[in-house]
Design a protein around this motif. Structure first.
Motif, PDB file in Angstrom:
ATOM      1  N   MET A   1       0.846  -1.176   0.000  1.00  0.00           N
ATOM      2  CA  MET A   1       0.000   0.000   0.000  1.00  0.00           C
ATOM      3  C   MET A   1       0.887   1.232   0.000  1.00  0.00           C
ATOM      4  SD  MET A   1      -2.634   1.066   2.987  1.00  0.00           S
ATOM      5  CE  MET A   1      -2.318   2.636   3.733  1.00  0.00           C
ATOM      6  N   ALA A   2       0.632   2.148  -0.887  1.00  0.00           N
ATOM      7  CA  ALA A   2       1.380   3.407  -0.889  1.00  0.00           C
ATOM      8  C   ALA A   2       0.397   4.537  -1.116  1.00  0.00           C
ATOM      9  CB  ALA A   2       2.445   3.391  -1.969  1.00  0.00           C
ATOM     10  N   THR A   3       0.310   5.424  -0.179  1.00  0.00           N
ATOM     11  CA  THR A   3      -0.501   6.614  -0.348  1.00  0.00           C
ATOM     12  C   THR A   3       0.381   7.803  -0.057  1.00  0.00           C
ATOM     13  OG1 THR A   3      -1.212   6.618   1.944  1.00  0.00           O
ATOM     14  CG2 THR A   3      -2.621   5.459   0.395  1.00  0.00           C
ATOM     15  N   SER A   4       0.016   8.941  -0.591  1.00  0.00           N
ATOM     16  CA  SER A   4       0.822  10.120  -0.312  1.00  0.00           C
ATOM     17  C   SER A   4      -0.088  11.293  -0.024  1.00  0.00           C
ATOM     18  CB  SER A   4       1.785  10.422  -1.453  1.00  0.00           C
ATOM     19  OG  SER A   4       1.063  10.624  -2.641  1.00  0.00           O
ATOM     20  N   SER A   5       0.490  12.275   0.622  1.00  0.00           N
ATOM     21  CA  SER A   5      -0.244  13.453   1.032  1.00  0.00           C
ATOM     22  C   SER A   5       0.682  14.638   0.931  1.00  0.00           C
ATOM     23  CB  SER A   5      -0.703  13.238   2.476  1.00  0.00           C
ATOM     24  OG  SER A   5      -1.047  14.450   3.077  1.00  0.00           O
ATOM     25  N   SER A   6       0.132  15.795   0.736  1.00  0.00           N
ATOM     26  CA  SER A   6       0.950  17.001   0.715  1.00  0.00           C
ATOM     27  C   SER A   6       0.373  18.011   1.680  1.00  0.00           C
ATOM     28  CB  SER A   6       0.977  17.586  -0.696  1.00  0.00           C
ATOM     29  OG  SER A   6       1.698  18.791  -0.690  1.00  0.00           O
ATOM     30  N   GLY A   7       1.233  18.569   2.522  1.00  0.00           N
ATOM     31  CA  GLY A   7       0.791  19.527   3.520  1.00  0.00           C
ATOM     32  C   GLY A   7       1.201  20.932   3.156  1.00  0.00           C
ATOM     33  N   THR A  16       4.676   4.085   3.051  1.00  0.00           N
ATOM     34  CA  THR A  16       5.356   3.148   2.178  1.00  0.00           C
ATOM     35  C   THR A  16       5.515   1.830   2.913  1.00  0.00           C
ATOM     36  OG1 THR A  16       7.498   3.896   2.949  1.00  0.00           O
ATOM     37  CG2 THR A  16       6.622   4.976   0.996  1.00  0.00           C
ATOM     38  N   ALA A  17       5.832   0.804   2.178  1.00  0.00           N
ATOM     39  CA  ALA A  17       5.945  -0.537   2.745  1.00  0.00           C
ATOM     40  C   ALA A  17       4.704  -0.791   3.590  1.00  0.00           C
ATOM     41  CB  ALA A  17       7.243  -0.683   3.536  1.00  0.00           C
ATOM     42  N   ASP A  18       4.789  -1.627   4.602  1.00  0.00           N
ATOM     43  CA  ASP A  18       3.585  -1.860   5.400  1.00  0.00           C
ATOM     44  C   ASP A  18       3.724  -1.352   6.829  1.00  0.00           C
ATOM     45  OD1 ASP A  18       5.374  -3.768   6.265  1.00  0.00           O
ATOM     46  OD2 ASP A  18       3.900  -5.378   6.362  1.00  0.00           O
ATOM     47  N   ARG A  19       4.903  -0.832   7.201  1.00  0.00           N
ATOM     48  CA  ARG A  19       5.086  -0.340   8.568  1.00  0.00           C
ATOM     49  C   ARG A  19       5.695   1.060   8.614  1.00  0.00           C
ATOM     50  NH1 ARG A  19       8.785  -3.149  11.824  1.00  0.00           N
ATOM     51  NH2 ARG A  19      10.047  -3.533  10.000  1.00  0.00           N
ATOM     52  N   GLU A  20       5.802   1.732   7.495  1.00  0.00           N
ATOM     53  CA  GLU A  20       6.602   2.948   7.413  1.00  0.00           C
ATOM     54  C   GLU A  20       5.793   4.173   6.987  1.00  0.00           C
ATOM     55  OE1 GLU A  20       9.644   3.162   4.172  1.00  0.00           O
ATOM     56  OE2 GLU A  20      11.008   3.232   5.887  1.00  0.00           O
ATOM     57  N   VAL A  21       6.179   5.328   7.515  1.00  0.00           N
ATOM     58  CA  VAL A  21       5.661   6.622   7.074  1.00  0.00           C
ATOM     59  C   VAL A  21       6.877   7.504   6.811  1.00  0.00           C
ATOM     60  CG1 VAL A  21       4.383   8.698   7.749  1.00  0.00           C
ATOM     61  CG2 VAL A  21       3.520   6.449   8.427  1.00  0.00           C
ATOM     62  N   VAL A  22       6.868   8.193   5.666  1.00  0.00           N
ATOM     63  CA  VAL A  22       7.961   9.095   5.314  1.00  0.00           C
ATOM     64  C   VAL A  22       7.376  10.486   5.093  1.00  0.00           C
ATOM     65  CG1 VAL A  22       9.826   9.578   3.681  1.00  0.00           C
ATOM     66  CG2 VAL A  22       9.234   7.205   4.237  1.00  0.00           C
ATOM     67  N   ILE A  23       7.952  11.472   5.773  1.00  0.00           N
ATOM     68  CA  ILE A  23       7.521  12.857   5.637  1.00  0.00           C
ATOM     69  C   ILE A  23       8.763  13.682   5.315  1.00  0.00           C
ATOM     70  CG2 ILE A  23       6.465  14.842   6.802  1.00  0.00           C
ATOM     71  CD1 ILE A  23       5.021  12.788   8.615  1.00  0.00           C
ATOM     72  N   MET A 126      12.007  12.611   7.263  1.00  0.00           N
ATOM     73  CA  MET A 126      11.732  11.889   8.503  1.00  0.00           C
ATOM     74  C   MET A 126      11.104  10.540   8.132  1.00  0.00           C
ATOM     75  SD  MET A 126       9.729  13.339  11.879  1.00  0.00           S
ATOM     76  CE  MET A 126       8.434  14.062  10.896  1.00  0.00           C
ATOM     77  N   ARG A 127      11.865   9.477   8.337  1.00  0.00           N
ATOM     78  CA  ARG A 127      11.431   8.119   7.988  1.00  0.00           C
ATOM     79  C   ARG A 127      11.130   7.382   9.293  1.00  0.00           C
ATOM     80  NH1 ARG A 127      11.961   5.407   3.415  1.00  0.00           N
ATOM     81  NH2 ARG A 127      13.311   7.018   2.569  1.00  0.00           N
ATOM     82  N   THR A 128       9.860   6.990   9.479  1.00  0.00           N
ATOM     83  CA  THR A 128       9.415   6.344  10.711  1.00  0.00           C
ATOM     84  C   THR A 128       8.966   4.924  10.410  1.00  0.00           C
ATOM     85  OG1 THR A 128       8.745   8.464  11.621  1.00  0.00           O
ATOM     86  CG2 THR A 128       7.787   6.508  12.635  1.00  0.00           C
ATOM     87  N   VAL A 129       9.474   3.967  11.195  1.00  0.00           N
ATOM     88  CA  VAL A 129       9.107   2.557  11.042  1.00  0.00           C
ATOM     89  C   VAL A 129       8.468   2.087  12.346  1.00  0.00           C
ATOM     90  CG1 VAL A 129       9.923   0.223  10.575  1.00  0.00           C
ATOM     91  CG2 VAL A 129      10.998   2.174   9.418  1.00  0.00           C
ATOM     92  N   HIS A 144      -3.579  10.692  13.325  1.00  0.00           N
ATOM     93  CA  HIS A 144      -3.288  11.614  12.215  1.00  0.00           C
ATOM     94  C   HIS A 144      -1.789  11.909  12.102  1.00  0.00           C
ATOM     95  CE1 HIS A 144      -7.602  12.027  12.114  1.00  0.00           C
ATOM     96  NE2 HIS A 144      -7.574  12.316  13.406  1.00  0.00           N
ATOM     97  N   ALA A 145      -0.991  10.839  12.108  1.00  0.00           N
ATOM     98  CA  ALA A 145       0.466  10.966  12.116  1.00  0.00           C
ATOM     99  C   ALA A 145       0.998  11.736  10.909  1.00  0.00           C
ATOM    100  CB  ALA A 145       1.118   9.582  12.183  1.00  0.00           C
ATOM    101  N   ILE A 146       0.396  11.554   9.745  1.00  0.00           N
ATOM    102  CA  ILE A 146       0.906  12.257   8.564  1.00  0.00           C
ATOM    103  C   ILE A 146       0.647  13.746   8.689  1.00  0.00           C
ATOM    104  CG2 ILE A 146       0.616  12.572   6.070  1.00  0.00           C
ATOM    105  CD1 ILE A 146       0.264   9.521   5.876  1.00  0.00           C
ATOM    106  N   GLU A 147      -0.602  14.123   8.976  1.00  0.00           N
ATOM    107  CA  GLU A 147      -0.912  15.546   9.121  1.00  0.00           C
ATOM    108  C   GLU A 147      -0.118  16.161  10.270  1.00  0.00           C
ATOM    109  OE1 GLU A 147      -4.538  13.436   7.475  1.00  0.00           O
ATOM    110  OE2 GLU A 147      -3.111  13.051   9.069  1.00  0.00           O
ATOM    111  N   GLY A 148      -0.016  15.444  11.380  1.00  0.00           N
ATOM    112  CA  GLY A 148       0.739  15.944  12.528  1.00  0.00           C
ATOM    113  C   GLY A 148       2.213  16.114  12.218  1.00  0.00           C
TER     114      GLY A 148
END
Length: 175
Positions: A1-7, A16-23, A126-129, A144-148
Motif C-alpha cells: 500500500m502506498a498513499t501520499s499526502s501534501s501539507g 510506504t511498505a507496510d510499517r513505514e511513514v515518510v515525511i 523523517m522516515r518512521t518505522v 493523524h500521524a501524517i498531518e501531525g
C-alpha cells in the motif's frame, strides 16, 4: 500500500511498505541551523508538535543513549506522555531515535531524520518505522500521524525562518 499526502508547497508525506511513514520538507534555512533546532531543548519547546500543541520537557540529554522525557499538551487539554531515546547522532546530517510513551514502551517506533543541504536550504526527511502494520495504521488513522508530522515540520520551518531573520538583524546591527 502506498498513499501520499501534501501539507503545502514544501511538505510531502507517504505511507510506504507496510510499517513505514515518510515525511519530508524543504526548509529555507541552512542545515546547521535546522539541525540545531532539533538538538537543543530551548529550541524544541518552541516548535515541537502539531499545530495547537505545546511541549513541557521533564529531562533532556542529547547524546547517543540519552533521552528526552516530555509531555505534549493537546489543544483539547489532553496530555500525551512521550519519551525519545537518541540512538545515533551524526551532526549535522542524521539523527536516529526511538520514540514511545515511556522508556520501555513495546509499541515504540523508530525514526531516522536526514538533514540534506540544498544551498541555503535544507531538505529534511523523517522516515518512521512502526513495530507492526497495525500500529502504523493506528498512528495514521487515529492519531493523524501524517498531518501531525507535516504540521510539526511546518512549525520547524517557521521557527528556523524566525531564527535566521533574527541572526541577519543582529549582523546588520553590528555592521
Amino acid at each position: 500500500m502506498a498513499t501520499s499526502s501534501s501539507g503545502g508547497d514544501a511538505a510531502h508525506a507517504a505511507v510506504t511498505a507496510d510499517r513505514e511513514v515518510v515525511i519530508s520538507r524543504v526548509i529555507g534555512a541552512p542545515r546547521e541551523l535546522v539541525f540545531e533546532a532539533f538538538t537543543r531543548v530551548r529550541h524544541l519547546s518552541r516548535w515541537w508538535g502539531p499545530e495547537g500543541f505545546t511541549t513541557t520537557t521533564r529531562s533532556f540529554e542529547f547524546r547517543v543513549g540519552g533521552a528526552w522525557d516530555f509531555v505534549m499538551h493537546g489543544p483539547d487539554g489532553t496530555d500525551y506522555q512521550e519519551w525519545i531515546t537518541w540512538r545515533e547522532i551524526v551532526p549535522p546530517e542524521r539523527i536516529s531515535l526511538l520514540h514511545g510513551e515511556s522508556r520501555d514502551d513495546p509499541n515504540a517506533f523508530e525514526s531516522v531524520l536526514a538533514f540534506e543541504a540544498a544551498g541555503d536550504e535544507t531538505r529534511i526527511v523523517m522516515r518512521t518505522v512502526f513495530p507492526t502494520k497495525e500500529l502504523r495504521d493506528e498512528a495514521v488513522e487515529k492519531y493523524h500521524a501524517i498531518e501531525g508530522g507535516e504540521q510539526t515540520l511546518g512549525n520547524l520551518a517557521a521557527y528556523v525562518a524566525e531564527l535566521a531573520r533574527n541572526e541577519m538583524d543582529l549582523k546588520g546591527a553590528e555592521s
